[in-house]
Design an enzyme around this catalytic site. Sequence first.
Site, PDB file in Angstrom:
ATOM      1  N   GLU A  92      11.724  54.902  59.438  1.00  0.00           N
ATOM      2  CA  GLU A  92      10.856  55.760  58.620  1.00  0.00           C
ATOM      3  C   GLU A  92       9.371  54.581  57.979  1.00  0.00           C
ATOM      4  O   GLU A  92       9.087  55.436  56.342  1.00  0.00           O
ATOM      5  CB  GLU A  92      11.384  56.478  57.742  1.00  0.00           C
ATOM      6  CG  GLU A  92      13.082  57.238  58.246  1.00  0.00           C
ATOM      7  CD  GLU A  92      13.474  58.025  57.446  1.00  0.00           C
ATOM      8  OE1 GLU A  92      13.227  57.583  56.318  1.00  0.00           O
ATOM      9  OE2 GLU A  92      13.968  58.111  57.892  1.00  0.00           O
ATOM     10  N   GLU A 117      19.668  60.251  65.920  1.00  0.00           N
ATOM     11  CA  GLU A 117      20.178  60.979  64.922  1.00  0.00           C
ATOM     12  C   GLU A 117      20.212  62.678  65.100  1.00  0.00           C
ATOM     13  O   GLU A 117      19.559  63.327  64.127  1.00  0.00           O
ATOM     14  CB  GLU A 117      19.217  60.839  63.752  1.00  0.00           C
ATOM     15  CG  GLU A 117      19.652  59.159  63.305  1.00  0.00           C
ATOM     16  CD  GLU A 117      18.577  59.332  62.038  1.00  0.00           C
ATOM     17  OE1 GLU A 117      18.395  59.975  60.818  1.00  0.00           O
ATOM     18  OE2 GLU A 117      18.495  57.774  61.812  1.00  0.00           O
TER      19      GLU A 117
END
Length: 428
Positions: free
Chosen positions: A226, A334
């Site tokens: 991220e 994910e």
Amino acid sequence: MPKRGRWAATAVAASVVLVLIVSYMGSRDKPVTESQAPEKLEEGVAELKGNSEAPNGKSNAESPAGINQPAPTEPQAQQSIAQDIPSLYELFEEDFPIGAAIEPNQTIGPSAELLKKHVRWLVAENVMKPDAIQPSEGRFIWTNADRIVEFAKVNNMQVRFHTLVWHTQVGEWFFQDAEGKPMVDETDPKRQEANKKLLLERLDTHVRTIVSRYKDEITSWDVVNEVIEPGDPDGMRASEWYKIAGTDYIATAFRAAREAGGPEAKLYINDYGTDNPVKRDRLFQLVKDLLEQGVPIDGVGHQTHIDIYGPSVDSIIASMRTFAELGLDNLVTELDMSMYAWNDRSDYGQDLPQEILNLQAERYGELFKAFRQNKDILSGVVFWGIADDHTWLHGFPVARTNAPLLFDQRHQPKPAFWAVVEAAKTEL
């Protein structure tokens, strides 16, 4: 990365939320305290050097994975899983491996049985994040990570590592100067440069220590997580990492991982929202620039936290094709599918409408058909959990009942499971 309320009006939903909160508080990992003397290390703890005074890392973040604290513990009532249904990993073994995120307490009990039947790839939901493994400088805690690795080994599974670098769930000590002051507050250019050097040295040690320990058991690594945020300056997340070291921290992490893990290690940059063209393109430019500098990036991890209404499957696949043009691998790292649209803060409670479950099934089926049609650029699909009794979406973005996975809270297959089974059997 370019990764990342209301209470329900009914008494039933309120009681569910209360149970979840109480269970969560009881299952959280106990923090490392200063009273634990170095000479009395617990099993699985290794100390390299002193300075255990810095506090542990942040506990929240704005992005989806930032709320991935340990979910409620296993239910006491031992459900039995359905054995007379197809195995997910066997259905897709000619296409790509199937995996799931796991907490250490799921290595026993009903979740363990469900995992053993349906997946051959595991990723730690929380216990391999920076603050879980190195909560203070030089103090490495391996117990929980080792437990997952050992479970995988015994059950003929592989493990992915998540994550070596992140802007949250990381010890504050990383970002404190030699005097214990916040590096980001420094204004003197010479001291800023010294702080950057110290930060990158700490990062290098962190990465090399972990990769060296697990290089024989783990070959797939989320190196950084991220780092893209289109709303921040330059489109880079304005984390302490970036404010102090620019993009050099990303390059440092990848180079250390390659040197410690060797050529067989597969190194990924992981993010959410990669289907968004703005974020995707900023990530593409970052990766392209790093590759031109010789930074060893093997692929992109697409978190794929989606919902039953969006984003489009076409946009998800388009992003993968974009990175494949750079010669990079793609992973879905994910995967889950919320029952609610992003801006919806309502709560269905325990009685999920059948039409919503059917819509989820339709979306999952469409998604897996597209995955199979693009298996030449996709190397694996990992769910962020295995069943609906354990999901971070019970608490994000508000506390409520969610059901984002293929198995329900009793570990029984949902319509979404059967839609994925059908997708696996469809002729391409």
